[in-house]
Write a protein that holds these residues in place. Structure first.
Motif, mmCIF file in Angstrom:
data_model
loop_
_atom_site.group_PDB
_atom_site.id
_atom_site.type_symbol
_atom_site.label_atom_id
_atom_site.label_comp_id
_atom_site.label_asym_id
_atom_site.label_seq_id
_atom_site.Cartn_x
_atom_site.Cartn_y
_atom_site.Cartn_z
ATOM 1 N N ARG A 121 0.818 -1.213 0.000
ATOM 2 C CA ARG A 121 0.000 0.000 0.000
ATOM 3 C C ARG A 121 0.854 1.266 0.000
ATOM 4 N NH1 ARG A 121 -4.704 -1.831 4.377
ATOM 5 N NH2 ARG A 121 -6.344 -2.239 2.827
ATOM 6 N N GLN A 159 -6.115 -9.872 -3.146
ATOM 7 C CA GLN A 159 -7.182 -9.687 -4.132
ATOM 8 C C GLN A 159 -8.261 -8.752 -3.603
ATOM 9 O OE1 GLN A 159 -8.639 -13.582 -5.265
ATOM 10 N NE2 GLN A 159 -7.118 -13.774 -6.887
ATOM 11 N N GLN A 160 -8.605 -8.910 -2.329
ATOM 12 C CA GLN A 160 -9.672 -8.086 -1.757
ATOM 13 C C GLN A 160 -9.318 -6.603 -1.754
ATOM 14 O OE1 GLN A 160 -11.564 -9.376 1.948
ATOM 15 N NE2 GLN A 160 -10.755 -11.438 1.611
ATOM 16 N N GLY A 199 -7.090 -5.195 -3.768
ATOM 17 C CA GLY A 199 -6.658 -4.753 -5.079
ATOM 18 C C GLY A 199 -5.180 -4.479 -5.201
ATOM 19 N N VAL A 200 -4.369 -5.278 -4.513
ATOM 20 C CA VAL A 200 -2.921 -5.105 -4.532
ATOM 21 C C VAL A 200 -2.277 -6.313 -5.210
ATOM 22 C CG1 VAL A 200 -0.882 -5.168 -3.042
ATOM 23 C CG2 VAL A 200 -2.731 -3.594 -2.530
ATOM 24 N N THR A 201 -1.289 -6.058 -6.032
ATOM 25 C CA THR A 201 -0.518 -7.142 -6.636
ATOM 26 C C THR A 201 0.577 -7.577 -5.670
ATOM 27 O OG1 THR A 201 -0.922 -6.310 -8.863
ATOM 28 C CG2 THR A 201 0.937 -7.814 -8.571
#
Length: 267
Positions: free
Chosen positions: A75, A98-99, A101-103
């Motif tokens: 983040r 995934q929840q 939205g981070v790779t």
């Protein structure tokens, strides 16, 4: 605490214990996964200040459990990889990524096998958080592993429970353990810190105590250069506030950008 019998099976015992903790930790209030998904910060302010700007940096989090700190670094802009010997923990971490939205990449592997498990990849930053080193029998091999995982010019950032605090009773004042003992500590305890009502069936664990000098010397022997070592008088979850003892420590150690050649004198 039991005798040291069974310590040779430390890896299997500890993995079974941590595998069983994963659903308890994921469901409970201690880690507060809904709050994390909503944006809660898990990193301490001094960690962010001491590591500095991570935007665009590759960061490997060793012994990352369910990945909250790993994803917190993401983040803040890092390209993150988390590694832990618990496959269920890695599954939870990947789902959290995934929840929010981070790779992120999460790799189930033993720490000592990390260079091979990561296909020889090296990183700008290797991060190890609180409560990790006690699960490793050989801190010298840990330091060599960290050095192998760092890119030239990269650094290790470690924040850990202070070994002085680890020999104190819960009052934060009474010495109840031997600071200098390096014998394996085999414990049969069905409890987990994250939920006092939960009971584990895989209750046997093996831990080791590592002194501050042992850790720093291992890093130096592995070729890393210490930039700082800070001691903190707060942060240990067991202690009431105001205890006049070091509770956490943090350090940063750099891998030289290029090997330093020996200067050869002429005749």
């Amino acid at each position: 605490m039991t005798s040291t019998a069974g310590a040779s099976e430390w890896r299997a015992a500890n993995r079974a214990n941590w595998d069983e903790r994963v659903p308890i930790h994921a469901a409970g209030s201690y880690y507060d996964l809904p709050g994390f998904v909503a944006g809660n910060e898990t990193l301490r302010s001094f960690e962010r200040a001491e590591v500095g700007d991570v935007k665009g940096k590759t960061l490997l989090h060793l012994q990352c459990h369910i990945g909250l700190d790993t994803l917190s670094w993401a983040r803040h802009g890092a390209t993150v990889t988390g590694l832990d010997f618990s496959a269920p923990a890695m599954a939870v971490a990947a789902e959290l990524a995934q929840q929010i939205g981070v790779t992120a990449r999460f790799v189930p592997a033993d720490l000592y096998d990390a260079p091979g498990a990561l296909d020889g990849q090296t990183f700008d930053i290797v991060y190890t958080g609180i409560g990790a080193l006690c699960w490793l029998p050989d801190v010298a091999e840990w330091a060599r592993t960290v050095a192998a995982l760092l890119a030239p010019g990269g650094f290790l950032y470690l924040v850990e429970f202070h070994p002085v605090a680890d020999v104190l009773a819960d009052d934060g004042r009474t010495v109840e353990e031997d600071y200098f003992s390096r014998e394996p500590m085999v414990v049969d305890d069905p409890l987990t810190y994250a939920d006092p009502d939960a009971r584990l069936t895989a209750s046997l664990t093996v831990e080791w105590r590592h002194g501050l000098g042992e850790v720093v010397s291992a890093l130096a022997d592995a070729g890393l250069h210490l930039q700082f070592l800070h001691e903190h008088d707060h942060g240990h979850f067991r202690f009431p506030p105001g205890q006049p003892v070091p509770q956490l420590y943090s350090l940063r150690a750099v891998k030289p950008a290029a090997p330093v050649g020996r200067h050869l004198e002429g005749p």
